[in-house]
Structure formats: C-alpha cells, structure tokens
Design an enzyme around this catalytic site. Sequence first.
Site, PDB file in Angstrom:
ATOM      1  N   ARG A  16       1.096  -5.312   2.892  1.00 28.07           N
ATOM      2  CA  ARG A  16       2.192  -5.243   2.561  1.00 28.07           C
ATOM      3  C   ARG A  16       2.776  -5.848   0.806  1.00 28.07           C
ATOM      4  O   ARG A  16       3.726  -6.107   1.058  1.00 28.07           O
ATOM      5  CB  ARG A  16       2.733  -5.574   3.291  1.00 28.07           C
ATOM      6  CG  ARG A  16       3.244  -5.063   4.582  1.00 28.07           C
ATOM      7  CD  ARG A  16       3.997  -5.899   5.229  1.00 28.07           C
ATOM      8  NE  ARG A  16       3.470  -6.760   6.247  1.00 28.07           N
ATOM      9  CZ  ARG A  16       4.130  -7.903   7.837  1.00 28.07           C
ATOM     10  NH1 ARG A  16       5.535  -7.843   7.645  1.00 28.07           N
ATOM     11  NH2 ARG A  16       3.634  -8.306   7.725  1.00 28.07           N
ATOM     12  N   GLN A  74     -16.738  -9.581   7.324  1.00 27.93           N
ATOM     13  CA  GLN A  74     -16.267  -8.356   8.328  1.00 27.93           C
ATOM     14  C   GLN A  74     -15.527  -7.604   7.887  1.00 27.93           C
ATOM     15  O   GLN A  74     -15.046  -7.132   7.223  1.00 27.93           O
ATOM     16  CB  GLN A  74     -15.194  -9.408   8.780  1.00 27.93           C
ATOM     17  CG  GLN A  74     -14.399  -8.401  10.418  1.00 27.93           C
ATOM     18  CD  GLN A  74     -12.510  -8.561  10.784  1.00 27.93           C
ATOM     19  OE1 GLN A  74     -12.202  -9.788   9.811  1.00 27.93           O
ATOM     20  NE2 GLN A  74     -12.106  -8.521  11.336  1.00 27.93           N
TER      21      GLN A  74
END
Length: 452
Positions: A16, A74
Amino acid sequence: MAELATIVLAAGKGTRMKSKLPKVLHKIGGKSMVEHIISTADTLNPVLNIAIIGYKSELVKSNLEDSNVKFAYQNQQLGTGHAVMQAEDLLADFTGSVLVLCGDTPLLTADTLNRLFQQQQREGIAAAVLTTEVEDPAGYGRIIREQTGDVAQIVEDKDATAEEKKIKEINTGTYCFDSQLLFSALDKIDNDNAQGEYYLTDIIEVFKEENNRVAAVVTDDKSEILGVNTRRHLVQAGKILQKRICNQHLDEGVTIIDPENTFIDQEVEIGRDVIIHPFTTIEGETEIGDGTVIGSQSRIIDSKLGSEVTVEHSVIREAEIGDSTKVGPFAYLRPGTEIGKEGKAGSFVEIKESKVGNQSKVPHLSYIGDTMIAEEVNVGAGTITANYDGEEKHKTEIQSQAFIGSNSTLVAPVEIGQGAVTGAGSVVTRDVADNTLVLGVPAKEKNSEGEN
C-alpha cells in the site's frame, strides 16, 4: 531481572506504500521506521536485537549496518507467527524475555516498552500484550478478556464475529514473551484461518490451554501505536514525531517560532537561546551552539554551527561554522566548508571544500572552491576561484589580510600572499607576493611609479 532480547518484524513489502522501497525503510525524523523502533528498544539494553527481514533484505540490512542487530530471513511472508519462528535458531541458547515489535511502528516510546517488559517479568507470566482502546477498531485484532482481566484470546478482524467486532480494545502488535514458552507455543499453531497465515496471536490460546497467563498493558497514548501502512500514515507519523521533537527542544530552552512549520530530525542537537524561524529544516547529526539564529527557509544538513551564528535563507551541508559568523541570505555552503569565528559568507555566495579563517569575509556573489583563506581576508563581490582546468581540481591559497578586488578570477593553482591586493576585474594566473598589488588581464604587478 532476566535478560531481554528483541525481535523486530521487518520482512514485509508494504504494497500500500506503492514504493520500490521496503515499507520499513521509509523515513520520518531523519531515520527509517525500522531504525526508530530498534534504537528505542536498544535503550532497554537487550543482550540481542534480531531483525526479521525478507523483501529486498539487502536494502534493510544495509540500512541497519551501524546498528547492533543480527538478521533472520523470512523468504516467504506467511504471517507474523511464521516471522517470529525464523528467530528461533538465534535464540536457541537464550533464556529470558523477548520483546516482539513491528518495524512499521516508529512512535513507540521506551517508557511503554519498559512497562511491558517489567510487567511480564514482575508477574512471571507467559506474555504481556500492549493494547489500547479506540473509537473505530476496524482492521485491528480484538482483545478478548477473561473475568480476571487476563487476556483470553486475540481475534483478528477478518476472523471476528459481529459481537467481537464491537470490542474497542485492540491489539497493537507489540508483545513481551517468556522466550522458552514462546517457541514451544509457536510449534503448536497452524494456518487454518481466513488469511491462510500463521498468526502470532494464536499462541495466546495455546498459552491458555496450558494454563499460562497472558496480561494486557494498556497505553492511553494512541498515537504511539500507529502502524504505518500508507503514505498518509507516514505523514501522520511524521507530524506526531515532529511535535515530540519540537516540544523537547522547547523544554530545553530553544525558541521555535512556528513548530508546525519547522522540521528537525531526531538526532539534531540544539543549544539554549537558539531562535528558529518558520520553514526551516535541520537534518541529520547537525549541532547548533547557544544563541544562534536560524532564519526562515534555511536548510542545514549534518553540519556544526557555533554560538551566536546567524543564518538567513541559506543551505548548509556538511559544513562547520565558527562562533559569531554570518551566513546568507541565499548562501550555499557545500560539504567540506569550514568558516572560522566572526566570518561572513554573504548573499549568493557558494563555498565548497574550503577553509575560511577567522574574521575573513566573502560578502556577496562569489564562488570559492578548493580554497584556503587565512584570517582577516576580504573577498570582493563577484570573485571566482577557478579550481577546475577541465581535467583536475586545483587549490587556491589566500594569505592573511589579503584584499581580493571585485570580479577577480583566481586561476588555480595560485597563491595570494599576505597583505596582497588584486585590482577589480583582475585575472590572476600566477602567485602574488606578500604586500603586492596586481592588476589586469592577466594580472601583473603594479610598481611604485604606478606602472605595470
């Protein structure tokens, strides 16, 4: 008191934000969001700081290279629980408390984090969760309490029932865990939810099933838990941080005429009785001495200003300015500029990689580059030190008490002697001896009879 470690979640992309940068690298107050949260947590003296990185990990790693941080990766973003799992190997031999923080919450304060840590330690519980109450909790996980006041469950907004969505106490995404219980519980969660992710919040139910307590620590300052997900959030966070920074300087004896239109980075140091006029930006590791006045629309970056300096409508970047020196209006002091005490760099003056001695003045319309100016020198309007021959840069030296006439061009390499004078409009291509007057194009010495 047990030892403390921190885990900062910084692996996400932040779609976003509509940016090529990872979300956590967007800046407020002169530092990236992840730098803010790590430096705040570091005030609690953890024995280990871990950043979980993933999207464009090398950029995040580079941004934190000066921080005392270890990294875990990750590579797939499978939820907050999955992110924390990646730190397990680094904490394999650690026993104590673990603060889990989000890299996009730059406004959390050290006092709040310390309260969270202290409560988890004092009560010897599995976890303490930072919460707050908001009028519109849409989008946030809801805190489900037991009758005792402990936390029974955290329900994510997308998984909440209509009744649960009415709850106004929300999860801020900030936790303090017992390290051993944390990773034991993470082994027992799954991704059977609307998002198909491993929620960190699911371990609360695991703790309850194992009769391990979870407490809530409520913060009344809703601004500090703001998570930045959009550019609008970034602006909002920046305004909150600027208010904090300006208030701190006001409390320490700085006059800021209009704090809402003054922008000061967090690392800036400002002395007492400094006056800062509106639309000023002070960035990086700038230091400003007592009694200095910064005029409107000035920008100062990574520079050191002495006491009683005056700056008007100017840009100063990586420069040092001595006490009682005047800068501007409309001066540009570039990296490597050093000006001594009681000097002047006046209107429309540009100086780079140069030293200007005490009480020396470059009053207006001049370019000074790669130059050493000694003390008590006057440089006339329109003077240029021509330091570049098309291939290399060269040095100019002007000795003390020299007088450089208006519109002089000093073609480097060249030295102007002590007490020497260049006539107006001279083009100086050769060294000038002490106490000598030179005139013309090219400049020549004027003899005692008034002839060249």
